[in-house]
Design an enzyme around this catalytic site. Structure first.
Site, PDB file in Angstrom:
ATOM      1  N   ASN A   6       0.833  -1.213   0.000  1.00 38.39           N
ATOM      2  CA  ASN A   6       0.000   0.000   0.000  1.00 38.39           C
ATOM      3  C   ASN A   6       0.866   1.262   0.000  1.00 38.39           C
ATOM      4  OD1 ASN A   6      -2.594   1.138  -0.105  1.00 38.39           O
ATOM      5  ND2 ASN A   6      -2.557   1.588   2.084  1.00 38.39           N
ATOM      6  N   PHE A  57       4.162  -0.377  12.079  1.00 35.12           N
ATOM      7  CA  PHE A  57       3.016   0.200  11.369  1.00 35.12           C
ATOM      8  C   PHE A  57       2.403  -0.798  10.381  1.00 35.12           C
ATOM      9  CE2 PHE A  57       5.707   4.025  12.152  1.00 35.12           C
ATOM     10  CZ  PHE A  57       4.772   4.842  12.769  1.00 35.12           C
ATOM     11  N   SER A  95      -5.542   1.759  17.521  1.00 34.06           N
ATOM     12  CA  SER A  95      -6.542   2.675  16.976  1.00 34.06           C
ATOM     13  C   SER A  95      -7.641   2.925  17.992  1.00 34.06           C
ATOM     14  CB  SER A  95      -7.139   2.028  15.723  1.00 34.06           C
ATOM     15  OG  SER A  95      -8.283   2.716  15.324  1.00 34.06           O
ATOM     16  N   TYR A 103     -11.044  -5.777  10.928  1.00 35.67           N
ATOM     17  CA  TYR A 103      -9.912  -4.870  11.160  1.00 35.67           C
ATOM     18  C   TYR A 103      -9.831  -4.481  12.634  1.00 35.67           C
ATOM     19  CZ  TYR A 103      -7.188  -0.581  11.457  1.00 35.67           C
ATOM     20  OH  TYR A 103      -6.288   0.379  11.848  1.00 35.67           O
ATOM     21  N   LYS A 152      -6.884  -5.274  15.689  1.00 36.04           N
ATOM     22  CA  LYS A 152      -6.169  -4.323  16.566  1.00 36.04           C
ATOM     23  C   LYS A 152      -6.312  -4.763  18.021  1.00 36.04           C
ATOM     24  CE  LYS A 152      -4.305  -1.750  13.575  1.00 36.04           C
ATOM     25  NZ  LYS A 152      -2.856  -1.750  13.394  1.00 36.04           N
ATOM     26  N   ARG A 169     -23.236   5.558   7.015  1.00 37.41           N
ATOM     27  CA  ARG A 169     -22.410   4.431   6.570  1.00 37.41           C
ATOM     28  C   ARG A 169     -22.488   3.331   7.639  1.00 37.41           C
ATOM     29  NH1 ARG A 169     -16.124   5.624   5.383  1.00 37.41           N
ATOM     30  NH2 ARG A 169     -16.085   5.851   7.646  1.00 37.41           N
TER      31      ARG A 169
END
Ligand code: NAD
Ligand code: UDP
Length: 341
Positions: free
Chosen positions: A36, A82, A126, A151, A155, A297
């Site tokens: 990415n 990261f 996060s 996701y 975390k 959303r």
């Protein structure tokens, strides 16, 4: 000069952090598989700092390649991790890929740290781990809520795996940094966010719309229980966020932290609604931004902002940059990437 290995160091937050590390006198080794990011980010880092950091193109899940890298760059003092897959929506479609990259990735990393006698880790977590909190602002003692996506789950799992590894082996120290919403680009406009395809995040969508690449911004929901009805987040400048990593690294290496693991929220403490952000962008840049209100959303929380006073007290860090300046930096970067004068 301490040597820091930065996984995902060519990505958005990683590249800004590498710049701050180099400017603070650290030697940096970047590991990235370019899934990415682009290798040209290295040119931006070199142009800003005058230093071309070591770069190894490899996948952290490839044990042999990663071990070879650690052997080649022996005597690494600490790691900032990261490297991960980060798109919430995609994680629902490709959950196993997310568990493999993020969860297997951290297990691999911790195992190699043990094998190579590397004892200090900073991990990118996060605010998603808090879900919709019971009270605002959120401090680090707030309970983690069940994750609403694979996701978010990765975390939480990574935080738990690091905590358990420290309990098992005692010889690690780690800092978990819970980021709120990182936005903006380096003031030089030499590095910034480079989303592939249609951006999921608000600010890249805003700047691409301003650049004429997208027709209009869809504001997801105006029926939230907030002053203007749109959802509220804590948008933090990526350069301020990067500087927090330097402070955390200084603390880890000085072993100032008596605890083996510490958690810090990194946000501004200010909640900003989507509509406020849109207006601030137009004021900061003088560019008209076409937008329309659409439905909420799926999976979005109503309002989230940080209490970062623990980071202020213990790390001596605060996010200082005003939102107008941050949004102007994002626009300058978009203009540079698109060749707009
Ligand atoms: P990014 O995608 O820009 O950067 C991640 C980098 O890691 C990329 O350069 C990618 O190529 C690399 N990478 C991914 N998997 C890899 C692997 N297996 N081996 C080697 N390299 C790999 O993402 P970002 O926005 O810079 O995020 C960095 C970290 O911060 C991630 O862990 C992310 O989950 C976390 N985070 C980001 C946000 C955000 O809004 N950007 C918010 C909270 C937490
Ligand atoms: N958002 C929006 N339109 C977009 C992208 C995002 O209205 O095209 C809203 C989204 O619903 C959320 C806020 O902007 O309220 C921040 O979204 P982002 O995806 O950037 O970060 P998140 O907080 O979801 O991690």
């Amino acid at each position: 000069m301490a040597k820091i290995l930065v996984t995902g160091g060519l990505g958005y937050i990683g590249s800004h952090t590498v710049v701050e590390l180099i400017q603070s006198g650290y030697e940096v080794v970047i590991v990235d598989n370019l899934s990415n990011s682009e290798k040209t980010v290295l040119d931006g880092i070199e142009s800003i700092t005058g230093v071309l950091p070591a770069f190894e193109e490899l996948d952290i899940c490839d044990e042999k390649a990663f071990q070879n890298c650690m052997t080649k760059h022996a005597k690494i003092d600490a790691i900032i991790h990261f490297a991960a897959s980060k798109a919430v929506g995609e994680s629902i479609e490709k959950s196993l890929d997310y568990y493999r990259n993020n969860v297997f990735g951290i297990i691999q990393l911790l195992s190699l740290m043990r094998n190579n006698n590397i004892k200090h880790l900073i991990f990118s977590s996060s605010c998603t781990v808090y879900g919709q909190p019971d009270k605002l602002p959120i401090d680090e003692t707030a309970p983690r809520k069940p994750a609403t996506s694979p996701y978010g789950n990765t975390k939480q799992m990574c935080e738990d795996i690091i905590t358990d590894a420290i309990t098992s082996y005692h010889d690690f120290t780690a800092i978990l940094l819970r980021y709120f919403n990182p936005i903006g680009a380096h003031p030089s406009a030499k590095i910034g966010e480079l989303p592939k395809g249609v951006p999921n995040n608000l600010v890249p969508y805003v700047t691409q719309t301003a650049a004429g690449i997208r027709k209009e911004l869809s504001v997801f929901g105006d029926d939230y229980n907030t002053p203007d009805g749109s959802a509220i987040r804590d948008y933090i400048y990526v350069v301020d966020l990067a500087k927090a990593h330097v402070k955390a690294m200084q603390r880890l290496l000085a072993c100032e932290n008596k605890k083996e693991i510490e958690i810090f929220n990194l946000g501004t403490g200010n909640g900003v609604s989507v509509l406020e952000l849109v207006k601030t962008f137009m004021n900061a840049t003088g560019v008209n931004l076409p937008y329309k209100i659409v439905g909420r959303r799926a999976g979005d929380t109503e309002e989230v902002w940080a209490d970062s006073s623990f980071a202020e007290k213990e790390l001596g860090w605060t996010a200082k940059t005003p939102l107008t300046e941050v949004l102007a930096s994002a626009w300058n970067w978009e203009k540079k990437v698109r060749g707009i004068k």
